[in-house]
Enzyme design. Structure first.
Site, mmCIF file in Angstrom:
data_model
loop_
_atom_site.group_PDB
_atom_site.id
_atom_site.type_symbol
_atom_site.label_atom_id
_atom_site.label_comp_id
_atom_site.label_asym_id
_atom_site.label_seq_id
_atom_site.Cartn_x
_atom_site.Cartn_y
_atom_site.Cartn_z
ATOM 1 C CG LEU A 33 3.007 8.642 -0.897
ATOM 2 C CD1 LEU A 33 3.758 7.366 -1.146
ATOM 3 C CD2 LEU A 33 2.204 8.392 0.337
ATOM 4 C CG HIS A 34 4.685 15.729 2.004
ATOM 5 N ND1 HIS A 34 3.395 15.572 2.005
ATOM 6 C CD2 HIS A 34 4.753 16.759 2.968
ATOM 7 C CE1 HIS A 34 2.744 16.182 2.919
ATOM 8 N NE2 HIS A 34 3.309 16.762 3.581
#
Length: 364
Positions: A210-211
């Site tokens: 996740l980013h």
């Protein structure tokens, strides 16, 4: 003698340009007209995994030039890249600038090249998510508007370019160089030490990355998402190599999720090992959905759209959206063994770079 600049600015770019450099070397072994190139690293992203070990691991040539741009706002990076690449062009005068993907370096170098009278080739041209809130989408739109030659990964990208008025003789459906890198390294994957240390078993754990701001910048939403995943994986471990942006917010939560196995960034060969042997992948990255499609691994994309629709229509990817609650039926389907079977898109065969170099060698 043809003179090319090949631009890379961030880690995924090197997986895309590595096969092109290998294909150039192969071409030069037998061709009458050689291709000379400079591999230019803009320095947009600095990552210890982009150190010499990374280049050695993937057999990628060391950059001939590092512009050393470093971090900053979108505008700061764009300006620095353009200034420094302009100097580099004047010093060497390439005939063609090859940009890949959709990072800031892609856009900045394509603009600079065109203003210096250098033609631009965009590898992975024509892809669109339709989401202009993503910086990458703006980079794609600007780059494609001034590109001379497009090397595309799918028929959808071809159609996008056609609808924008680009002529067929400038668009080359070549395939996906990221998949060239994947195939070239499948026999060289490295099992991370965490695999045995945590007694993981093949097809009995998940991988998550996740980013994107929509997923990680709001603390309450991030906590809700991680809690839902942690509590609905039937006790299986979720290996979570954490992006610095995500870790900053995660650390503020001050929480412990028993099924989430938090790790630092992994090398490419380690990360692909983890994906290849996973039961499924949860991500908001576009590139990973290509790799899961080829590897036949179920993938959930926590975004509202994708620039790689073939990973959904043909591959193993599903669009979950950014509402954390949406993930529950997808996790249930995965755990029940009811995930769809995917297929590999056309020309994702590991030979894309050879096709690109053959075309480039024939350009005027």
């Amino acid at each position: 003698m043809k003179k090319l600049d090949i631009i890379a600015g961030a880690r995924p770019n090197f997986m895309k340009i590595g096969p092109i450099t290998h294909a150039i070397h192969k071409h030069n072994e037998s061709a009458n007209e050689k291709i000379e190139y400079r591999l230019i690293h803009t320095g947009q992203h600095y990552d210890k995994k982009m150190s010499e070990d990374f280049f050695d691991q993937l057999n990628i040539p060391k950059p001939n030039l590092n512009l050393g741009v470093g971090s900053g706002t979108q505008a700061e990076q764009t300006g620095k890249i353009m200034l420094r690449y302009e100097e580099a062009i004047k010093a060497w005068k390439p005939q063609l600038c090859i940009v890949v993907g959709d990072v800031t370096s892609t856009m900045a170098c394509s603009i600079t090249a065109k203003k210096e009278g250098v033609k631009v080739a965009h590898v992975e041209g024509g892809i669109r998510s339709g989401d202009e809130s993503m910086p990458e989408e703006i980079n794609r739109m600007v780059t494609d508007s001034i590109t001379d030659y497009f090397f595309t990964t799918s028929s959808v990208a071809n159609e996008n370019l056609k609808n924008l008025g680009h002529h067929n003789d400038k668009v080359f459906f070549a395939g996906n160089t990221m998949i060239d890198s994947l195939y070239a390294n499948l026999e060289r994957l490295i099992k991370p030490s965490l695999f045995d240390e945590n007694q993981l078993k093949n097809k009995d754990y998940l991988v998550m990355t996740l980013h994107r701001p929509s997923n990680v910048d709001a603390m309450q939403s991030l906590e809700h998402l991680l809690s839902l995943i942690n509590n609905n994986v039937d006790g299986k471990k979720v290996v979570f190599p954490m992006h610095p942006r995500t870790k900053k917010m995660y650390d503020q939560l001050g929480m412990n999720f028993e099924n989430l196995l938090i790790t630092g960034p992994m090398s490419y060969l380690e990360f692909i090992y983890m994906i290849k042997n996973a039961l499924g992948v949860i991500t908001d990255s576009g590139g990973i959905t290509e790799e899961t499609t080829v590897l036949g691994v179920p993938c959930m994309t926590l975004r509202n759209s994708t620039e790689r629709p073939e990973t959904v229509t043909q591959g193993t990817n599903e669009i979950v959206g950014t509402n954390p609650d949406n993930i529950l039926p997808f996790l249930e389907k995965l755990l029940l063994g009811q995930w769809k079977k995917g297929s590999i898109p056309e020309l994702w065969d590991g030979k894309t770079a050879d096709r690109i170099v053959k075309i480039i060698s024939g350009l005027d």
